[in-house]
Scaffold this motif. Structure first.
Motif, PDB file in Angstrom:
ATOM      1  N   UNK A 289      29.167  14.326   0.884  1.00 51.62           N
ATOM      2  CA  UNK A 289      29.941  14.905   1.978  1.00 51.62           C
ATOM      3  C   UNK A 289      31.366  14.370   2.026  1.00 51.62           C
ATOM      4  N   UNK A 290      32.216  15.093   2.740  1.00 49.86           N
ATOM      5  CA  UNK A 290      33.533  14.570   3.089  1.00 49.86           C
ATOM      6  C   UNK A 290      33.354  13.425   4.087  1.00 49.86           C
ATOM      7  N   UNK A 291      34.361  12.553   4.223  1.00 45.39           N
ATOM      8  CA  UNK A 291      34.211  11.433   5.154  1.00 45.39           C
ATOM      9  C   UNK A 291      34.118  11.901   6.610  1.00 45.39           C
ATOM     10  N   UNK A 292      33.216  11.273   7.356  1.00 49.07           N
ATOM     11  CA  UNK A 292      33.139  11.422   8.806  1.00 49.07           C
ATOM     12  C   UNK A 292      33.803  10.181   9.408  1.00 49.07           C
ATOM     13  N   UNK A 293      34.694  10.380  10.372  1.00 46.81           N
ATOM     14  CA  UNK A 293      35.465   9.273  10.938  1.00 46.81           C
ATOM     15  C   UNK A 293      34.988   8.939  12.345  1.00 46.81           C
ATOM     16  N   UNK A 294      34.843   7.641  12.615  1.00 53.62           N
ATOM     17  CA  UNK A 294      34.390   7.171  13.928  1.00 53.62           C
ATOM     18  C   UNK A 294      35.273   6.014  14.391  1.00 53.62           C
ATOM     19  N   UNK A 295      35.900   6.128  15.575  1.00 51.96           N
ATOM     20  CA  UNK A 295      36.619   4.978  16.121  1.00 51.96           C
ATOM     21  C   UNK A 295      35.624   3.933  16.611  1.00 51.96           C
ATOM     22  N   UNK A 296      35.794   2.708  16.152  1.00 52.62           N
ATOM     23  CA  UNK A 296      34.867   1.622  16.499  1.00 52.62           C
ATOM     24  C   UNK A 296      35.457   0.811  17.643  1.00 52.62           C
ATOM     25  N   UNK A 297      34.720   0.724  18.752  1.00 50.70           N
ATOM     26  CA  UNK A 297      35.183  -0.014  19.921  1.00 50.70           C
ATOM     27  C   UNK A 297      34.376  -1.282  20.165  1.00 50.70           C
ATOM     28  N   UNK A 298      33.184  -1.366  19.549  1.00 53.42           N
ATOM     29  CA  UNK A 298      32.316  -2.529  19.776  1.00 53.42           C
ATOM     30  C   UNK A 298      31.775  -3.020  18.438  1.00 53.42           C
ATOM     31  N   UNK A 299      32.005  -4.280  18.128  1.00 49.32           N
ATOM     32  CA  UNK A 299      31.527  -4.840  16.862  1.00 49.32           C
ATOM     33  C   UNK A 299      30.006  -4.871  16.796  1.00 49.32           C
ATOM     34  N   UNK A 300      29.348  -4.855  17.967  1.00 50.73           N
ATOM     35  CA  UNK A 300      27.877  -4.912  17.990  1.00 50.73           C
ATOM     36  C   UNK A 300      27.248  -3.521  17.965  1.00 50.73           C
ATOM     37  N   UNK A 301      28.049  -2.484  17.790  1.00 54.51           N
ATOM     38  CA  UNK A 301      27.540  -1.120  17.730  1.00 54.51           C
ATOM     39  C   UNK A 301      26.708  -0.908  16.464  1.00 54.51           C
ATOM     40  N   UNK A 302      25.985   0.207  16.410  1.00 49.59           N
ATOM     41  CA  UNK A 302      25.198   0.560  15.244  1.00 49.59           C
ATOM     42  C   UNK A 302      25.514   1.990  14.807  1.00 49.59           C
ATOM     43  N   UNK A 303      25.440   2.218  13.506  1.00 51.76           N
ATOM     44  CA  UNK A 303      25.552   3.560  12.965  1.00 51.76           C
ATOM     45  C   UNK A 303      24.149   4.131  12.827  1.00 51.76           C
ATOM     46  N   UNK A 304      23.938   5.344  13.329  1.00 52.68           N
ATOM     47  CA  UNK A 304      22.615   5.972  13.290  1.00 52.68           C
ATOM     48  C   UNK A 304      22.681   7.207  12.406  1.00 52.68           C
ATOM     49  N   UNK A 305      21.867   7.227  11.356  1.00 51.81           N
ATOM     50  CA  UNK A 305      21.745   8.365  10.448  1.00 51.81           C
ATOM     51  C   UNK A 305      20.354   8.960  10.615  1.00 51.81           C
ATOM     52  N   UNK A 306      20.277  10.270  10.807  1.00 55.52           N
ATOM     53  CA  UNK A 306      18.992  10.944  10.958  1.00 55.52           C
ATOM     54  C   UNK A 306      18.938  12.157  10.047  1.00 55.52           C
ATOM     55  N   UNK A 307      17.800  12.337   9.388  1.00 53.73           N
ATOM     56  CA  UNK A 307      17.617  13.466   8.473  1.00 53.73           C
ATOM     57  C   UNK A 307      16.624  14.443   9.093  1.00 53.73           C
ATOM     58  N   UNK A 308      16.963  15.736   9.039  1.00 51.75           N
ATOM     59  CA  UNK A 308      16.120  16.790   9.597  1.00 51.75           C
ATOM     60  C   UNK A 308      15.891  17.882   8.560  1.00 51.75           C
ATOM     61  N   UNK A 309      14.790  18.578   8.738  1.00 48.26           N
ATOM     62  CA  UNK A 309      14.515  19.812   7.998  1.00 48.26           C
ATOM     63  C   UNK A 309      14.907  20.975   8.895  1.00 48.26           C
TER      64      UNK A 309
END
Length: 237
Positions: free
Chosen positions: A181-201
């Motif tokens: 994929x092309x890059x998805x951009x996210x502004x990070x405001x909290x160092x303790x945040x988490x990235x969530x990836x989910x796969x669907x059919x």
């Protein structure tokens, strides 16, 4: 400096300021040296005309408001998201392998050195995420005549709502999809945040089937080397 485009009718604006000795914010206009504005539509059109769209566009624009005939040289690239649509969650979790690339970019000073941005939002930097591939996904379809799962991936930060998540395009009938994929951009405001990836059919007739989830603590990325991609391959929960 990554910028997320939400409308093709938007404008890219560059301002040149002399901040050698600013006293307070209301006096910054005394040090204004010029402004350039470029329609996003013009950038996209130039990318489409280019023989190599991945190469940066070399641009030179006049600075409006300058007492001299000043100009500014800069370059930019444009990459469209696969799609911004989202689909509802589905059924039970499974375990499959998943592949993605992440990099974090701290905000930079004019000299190119990373610094923390002191905006009202307290943004630490920009997280860039590319979804590469998944492997050994389960089949949530009939399996008849090659009818297998039609997977896509959603991406968001834990601190964001479901409405803010982004997604890849759907790949039909593939248990080992390669999105690149092309890059998805996210502004990070909290160092303790988490990235969530989910796969669907993706299902045309009913709700989409949930195929797995991965959570990635951002501190592993933020405290690494800035602007260096981190390749991640792990099990989907």
């Amino acid at each position: 400096m990554p910028l997320e485009v939400n409308s093709v009718s938007d404008m890219l604006q560059l301002e040149v300021l002399d901040l050698a000795n600013p006293r307070v914010d209301e006096h910054i206009h005394h040090y204004f040296l010029g402004r350039a504005q470029l329609p996003i539509e013009r950038i996209i059109a130039a990318v489409h005309r280019s023989k190599n769209p991945s190469r940066p566009l070399q641009l030179r624009e006049s600075l409006e408001g300058s007492q001299a005939q000043a100009q500014i040289d800069f370059e930019c690239t444009y990459e469209a998201y696969d799609t911004d649509a989202v689909s509802p969650a589905g059924s039970s979790p499974q375990r499959e392998k998943y592949h993605s690339t992440l990099s974090a970019s701290p905000h930079s000073s004019p000299g190119g050195k990373p610094k923390r941005q002191t905006s009202d939002m307290g943004t630490l930097g920009i997280l860039s995420v590319r979804i590469i591939a998944a492997y050994n996904l389960i089949n949530a379809d009939t399996g008849i005549l090659g009818d297998v799962s039609d997977p896509y991936t959603t991406v968001r930060l834990e601190s964001q709502s479901e409405k803010q998540r982004k997604r890849t395009h759907t790949i039909n009938n593939d248990l080992n999809p390669k999105w690149n994929s092309s890059p998805f951009l996210f502004p990070v405001q909290h160092a303790e945040d988490q990235l969530i990836l989910e796969v669907y059919d993706e299902d045309m007739m009913g709700s989409d089937d949930f195929l797995g989830r991965m959570r990635i603590p951002l501190y592993r990325i933020i405290h690494g080397r800035a602007n260096q991609p981190v390749r991640i391959r792990d099990q989907l929960q």
